[in-house]
Design an enzyme around this catalytic site. Structure first.
Site, short mmCIF file in Angstrom:
data_model
loop_
_atom_site.label_atom_id
_atom_site.label_comp_id
_atom_site.label_asym_id
_atom_site.label_seq_id
_atom_site.Cartn_x
_atom_site.Cartn_y
_atom_site.Cartn_z
N MET A 32 2.80 24.11 34.31
CA MET A 32 3.69 23.43 35.26
C MET A 32 4.90 22.85 34.51
O MET A 32 5.62 22.00 35.04
CB MET A 32 2.94 22.33 36.01
CG MET A 32 1.79 22.90 36.84
SD MET A 32 1.28 21.85 38.21
CE MET A 32 0.74 20.40 37.33
N HIS A 39 0.45 22.82 25.62
CA HIS A 39 0.92 24.08 26.22
C HIS A 39 1.27 25.09 25.12
O HIS A 39 0.98 26.28 25.24
CB HIS A 39 2.20 23.85 27.03
CG HIS A 39 2.03 22.92 28.19
ND1 HIS A 39 2.65 21.69 28.23
CD2 HIS A 39 1.34 23.04 29.35
CE1 HIS A 39 2.36 21.10 29.37
NE2 HIS A 39 1.56 21.88 30.07
N GLN A 65 -1.44 22.32 44.83
CA GLN A 65 -2.52 21.65 44.11
C GLN A 65 -2.36 20.14 44.04
O GLN A 65 -3.16 19.45 43.43
CB GLN A 65 -2.70 22.25 42.72
CG GLN A 65 -1.60 21.92 41.73
CD GLN A 65 -1.76 22.73 40.45
OE1 GLN A 65 -1.63 23.95 40.43
NE2 GLN A 65 -2.09 22.05 39.36
N GLY A 152 -6.20 25.71 29.09
CA GLY A 152 -6.67 24.69 28.17
C GLY A 152 -8.02 24.11 28.57
O GLY A 152 -8.32 23.93 29.76
N LYS A 154 -8.67 21.15 28.06
CA LYS A 154 -8.33 19.81 28.55
C LYS A 154 -8.65 19.70 30.04
O LYS A 154 -9.17 18.70 30.51
CB LYS A 154 -6.83 19.58 28.28
CG LYS A 154 -6.13 18.64 29.20
CD LYS A 154 -6.23 17.23 28.72
CE LYS A 154 -5.46 16.25 29.58
NZ LYS A 154 -4.68 16.76 30.67
N ASP A 155 -8.31 20.77 30.79
CA ASP A 155 -8.64 20.84 32.22
C ASP A 155 -9.89 21.70 32.35
O ASP A 155 -9.84 22.85 32.79
CB ASP A 155 -7.46 21.44 32.99
CG ASP A 155 -6.20 20.60 32.83
OD1 ASP A 155 -6.01 19.68 33.62
OD2 ASP A 155 -5.43 20.84 31.87
N SER A 190 -0.72 15.36 27.53
CA SER A 190 -0.57 15.65 28.95
C SER A 190 0.87 15.38 29.34
O SER A 190 1.47 14.42 28.84
CB SER A 190 -1.51 14.74 29.77
OG SER A 190 -1.11 14.72 31.12
N SER A 191 1.39 16.20 30.23
CA SER A 191 2.75 15.95 30.71
C SER A 191 2.83 14.57 31.35
O SER A 191 3.88 13.91 31.32
CB SER A 191 3.16 17.01 31.73
OG SER A 191 3.01 18.30 31.17
P1 AMP Z 1 -0.33 21.97 33.17
O1 AMP Z 1 1.11 22.25 32.88
O2 AMP Z 1 -0.73 20.56 33.01
O3 AMP Z 1 -0.80 22.61 34.46
O4 AMP Z 1 -1.12 22.73 32.03
C1 AMP Z 1 -0.93 24.10 31.80
C2 AMP Z 1 -2.00 24.61 30.89
O5 AMP Z 1 -1.93 23.90 29.65
C3 AMP Z 1 -3.40 24.39 31.45
O6 AMP Z 1 -4.19 25.53 31.15
C4 AMP Z 1 -3.85 23.18 30.71
O7 AMP Z 1 -5.27 23.11 30.58
C5 AMP Z 1 -3.20 23.37 29.37
N1 AMP Z 1 -3.09 22.10 28.67
C6 AMP Z 1 -2.55 20.95 29.13
N2 AMP Z 1 -2.68 19.96 28.23
C7 AMP Z 1 -3.34 20.50 27.17
C8 AMP Z 1 -3.79 19.99 25.91
N3 AMP Z 1 -3.59 18.72 25.56
N4 AMP Z 1 -4.42 20.84 25.07
C9 AMP Z 1 -4.64 22.12 25.42
N5 AMP Z 1 -4.25 22.67 26.59
C10 AMP Z 1 -3.61 21.87 27.45
#
Ligand code: AMP
Length: 287
Positions: A32, A39, A65, A152, A154-155, A190-191
């Site tokens: 996102m 990321h 979502q 990740g 993380k999720d 985290s963003s």
């Molecule tokens: P998001 O932009 O938050 O939807 O995350 C996009 C992808 O990056 C998802 O697969 C997340 O699980 C992964 N991600 C986010 N934060 C982390 C992190 N700290 N370490 C590893 N992967 C991450």
């Protein structure tokens, strides 16, 4: 070679088809945006596994979502910065569609992953969230048709949901999990960390610290999930700025709650720090 930015589904399909016709495999990193090292570790893994292959990163803040009370509007966005970071990791193409490219107003088809994976953890607190995630990822898989896709740990629940969707729907894609990247002090990247004040940022450290304490208990042979949960609660509740939403000990594959640690387990939690919701988890081997 400069990275390509593509805004439409039609052009994305053309680029992917062109890469395939050159004999390249395609790797997809769905995000996102508001990119951080977490990321970028997905992009690194994709680049490494793909060798000469074609690496696509999608950047799309997916409205489906987010719940009506959630932070869709205030979610951080920085496409120009993201493109630079993606380029420096060797991403070949950024797919950044508008909401209208991804959804029609009268869309009536959604992907629902049922069963134990979406019973607990974040699911009851974010109704419709995993349906929104699974639906957008299914759309991205249909548009890009990747050989591999990177998510990740993380999720953690999201990763399991996507793996199950791909398996159940016989999607020809390998879903790859990548370990959580943390700040030097342990906070999971985290963003949403961008929303934390200095004080909140410091308070948020208790989440990882509590999970590390839980992991030590498991490593020292404690098998009682209730004792582990109680210890995490005790630690987090000592931090006034942090409100725990849930903490669970689950089987790492099925996400069913465990009474006793057995095999691979995930200890996962969510908490509000001020108005920012954070999640974190740790994997433990219960013997
Ligand atoms: P998001 O932009 O938050 O939807 O995350 C996009 C992808 O990056 C998802 O697969 C997340 O699980 C992964 N991600 C986010 N934060 C982390 C992190 N700290 N370490 C590893 N992967 C991450």
């Amino acid at each position: 070679m400069a990275l390509d930015i593509v805004r439409t589904v039609a052009e994305m399909r053309q680029r992917a088809a062109a890469a395939r016709s050159r004999g390249l495999t395609i790797a997809l990193v769905p995000t996102m945006g508001a990119l951080h090292e977490g990321h970028l570790s997905l992009a690194k893994a994709a680049r490494k596994d793909s060798k000469a292959g074609y690496v696509v990163m999608s950047i799309f803040v997916n409205p489906a979502q987010f719940g009506p009370q959630e932070d869709f509007e205030r979610y951080p966005r920085d496409l120009a910065g993201d493109v630079q970071k993606a380029e420096s990791e060797g991403v070949d193409l950024v797919f950044a569609p508008s909401v209208e490219e991804m959804y029609d107003r009268d869309d009536a088809t959604f992907v629902e992953v049922g069963g134990t994976l979406t019973r607990g953890l974040c699911a009851p607190f974010r109704p419709g969230h995993f349906r929104g995630v699974a639906t957008v990822v299914a759309k991205l898989f249909n548009i890009v048709q990747p050989d591999r896709a990177y998510f990740g740990e993380k999720d953690y629940q999201q990763l399991q949901v996507i793996k199950r969707m791909a398996r159940d729907l016989r999607m020809p894609v390998e879903v790859v999990g990548v370990p959580t990247v943390r700040e030097a002090d342990g906070l999971a990247m985290s963003s949403r960390n961008a929303h934390l004040s200095q004080e909140e940022r410091k308070a948020a450290l208790v989440l990882n610290e509590a999970l590390m304490a839980a992991r030590r208990m498991a490593q020292q042979g404690d098998r009682d999930a209730h004792a582990i949960i109680a210890e995490i609660r005790r630690k987090v509740e000592a931090e006034a700025l942090v409100r725990l939403q849930y903490v669970e000990v689950c089987d790492a594959a099925t996400l069913e709650p465990l009474e006793r640690l057995q095999g691979r387990a995930v200890i996962a939690l969510a908490a509000a720090v001020g108005t920012t919701r954070l999640i974190d988890n740790v994997i433990v081997e219960g013997g």
